[in-house]
Design an enzyme around this catalytic site. Structure first.
Site, short mmCIF file in Angstrom:
data_model
loop_
_atom_site.label_atom_id
_atom_site.label_comp_id
_atom_site.label_asym_id
_atom_site.label_seq_id
_atom_site.Cartn_x
_atom_site.Cartn_y
_atom_site.Cartn_z
N GLY A 13 -29.76 63.88 -15.04
CA GLY A 13 -29.45 63.10 -16.23
C GLY A 13 -28.03 62.59 -16.33
O GLY A 13 -27.55 62.30 -17.42
N SER A 14 -27.36 62.39 -15.18
CA SER A 14 -25.97 61.93 -15.29
C SER A 14 -25.90 60.49 -15.80
O SER A 14 -24.95 60.13 -16.50
CB SER A 14 -25.22 62.09 -13.97
OG SER A 14 -25.63 61.15 -13.02
N ASN A 15 -26.89 59.68 -15.47
CA ASN A 15 -26.89 58.31 -16.01
C ASN A 15 -27.16 58.30 -17.52
O ASN A 15 -26.57 57.52 -18.26
CB ASN A 15 -27.88 57.44 -15.26
CG ASN A 15 -27.30 56.92 -13.96
OD1 ASN A 15 -26.43 56.05 -13.96
ND2 ASN A 15 -27.73 57.48 -12.84
N ARG A 90 -41.53 58.91 -12.02
CA ARG A 90 -42.92 58.46 -12.04
C ARG A 90 -42.98 56.95 -12.19
O ARG A 90 -42.14 56.36 -12.86
CB ARG A 90 -43.68 59.08 -13.21
CG ARG A 90 -43.75 60.55 -13.07
CD ARG A 90 -44.87 61.19 -13.81
NE ARG A 90 -44.89 62.57 -13.39
CZ ARG A 90 -45.53 63.01 -12.32
NH1 ARG A 90 -46.26 62.19 -11.59
NH2 ARG A 90 -45.45 64.28 -11.98
N ASN A 106 -34.12 49.79 -15.58
CA ASN A 106 -34.03 50.85 -14.57
C ASN A 106 -32.72 50.72 -13.81
O ASN A 106 -32.17 49.62 -13.67
CB ASN A 106 -35.20 50.75 -13.59
CG ASN A 106 -35.22 51.89 -12.59
OD1 ASN A 106 -34.94 53.04 -12.93
ND2 ASN A 106 -35.54 51.59 -11.33
N HIS A 108 -31.15 51.66 -9.98
CA HIS A 108 -31.58 52.05 -8.64
C HIS A 108 -30.34 52.10 -7.73
O HIS A 108 -29.51 51.19 -7.76
CB HIS A 108 -32.59 51.03 -8.11
CG HIS A 108 -33.12 51.39 -6.76
ND1 HIS A 108 -34.06 52.39 -6.58
CD2 HIS A 108 -32.82 50.92 -5.53
CE1 HIS A 108 -34.31 52.51 -5.29
NE2 HIS A 108 -33.58 51.63 -4.63
C1 GRF Z 1 -29.77 57.85 -9.74
O1 GRF Z 1 -29.27 57.74 -8.45
C2 GRF Z 1 -30.53 56.63 -10.13
O2 GRF Z 1 -30.04 55.46 -9.56
C3 GRF Z 1 -31.92 56.91 -9.59
O3 GRF Z 1 -32.10 58.30 -9.82
C4 GRF Z 1 -30.84 58.95 -9.85
C5 GRF Z 1 -30.75 59.69 -11.13
O4 GRF Z 1 -29.57 60.46 -11.22
N1 GRF Z 1 -32.92 56.08 -10.22
P1 GRF Z 1 -29.18 61.12 -12.60
O5 GRF Z 1 -30.33 62.04 -12.99
O6 GRF Z 1 -28.98 60.03 -13.60
O7 GRF Z 1 -27.93 61.89 -12.33
#
Ligand code: GRF
Length: 206
Positions: A13-15, A90, A106, A108
């Site tokens: 969940g860092s994003n 998913r 999203n 990526h």
């Molecule tokens: C990230 O690299 C994102 O680009 C991909 O999944 C990863 C999630 O990382 N879709 P986090 O859980 O947000 O740290």
């Protein structure tokens, strides 16, 4: 207007946390009204620790349709305007995507259309590209495919190992997700074929 965000995640969940921090800094006119996961995830625990509403919609022993129906119910109850995928592992069904047309975003970890799918950083590393990066895009019916909102490039040569490359890309992801989402929320934009075209900021008279 403050956008109501639902975040879907499966992992650390860092994003998600980067988006939450951008909101707290006043950089995103948004509020996270639900964090949902398909499994017990550190990101879900982090959300609960911050006092955000969370829901676990597990896929275990259930059909995709049943799991998505639960998820949609939770998102609708929370009156979500936008859905942010943040490491959600998913694939959403077309009927789910159609409930939020051009409102699912999203992130990526590659410069799409290069290296869609799982572990894009390792795909890029193994391929030997000189430049990779990350992409924020709207979600359509195909995997890692919808119109591109923004991209940041990362020179592979800066990284001494795959682990270092992942870390560099992640740093860019955290900035790119917040800045791309901000543009979607505050600017005027339209879709022309595959292209997402930003015009002037709302409220600008020029
Ligand atoms: C990230 O690299 C994102 O680009 C991909 O999944 C990863 C999630 O990382 N879709 P986090 O859980 O947000 O740290």
């Amino acid at each position: 207007m403050t956008a109501r965000l639902g975040v879907l995640l499966s992992g650390r969940g860092s994003n998600f946390l980067a988006l939450q921090r951008a909101i707290e800094r006043g950089e995103l006119p948004a509020e996270i009204v639900l964090v949902a996961a398909d499994r017990k995830a550190p990101g879900l625990e982090a959300a609960a620790a911050l006092g955000l509403p969370t829901v676990l919609c597990s896929r275990r022993g259930r059909t995709r349709a049943a799991q998505e129906a639960d998820l949609l119910g939770a998102l609708e109850n929370a009156h979500v305007d936008w859905i942010c995928l943040a490491g959600y592992l998913r694939i959403l069904s077309p009927s789910f995507v159609d409930r939020y047309p051009n409102r699912i975003v999203n992130i990526h970890p590659s410069l799409l259309p290069a290296f869609p799918g799982l572990d894009a950083q390792a795909q890029a590393w193994d391929y030997g590209v000189a430049v990779t990066g990350c992409t924020v895009h709207l979600v359509d019916h195909q995997l890692d495919h919808g119109p591109i909102v923004g991209q940041h490039a990362v020179a592979v040569g800066e990284a001494s190992s795959l682990g270092a490359l992942r870390a560099r890309i992640l740093e860019e992801e955290h900035q790119l997700y917040a800045s791309s989402l901000r543009r979607l929320l505050v600017e005027d934009w339209r879709i022309d074929g595959r292209r997402l075209i930003f015009s002037k900021e709302s409220g600008d008279s020029a």
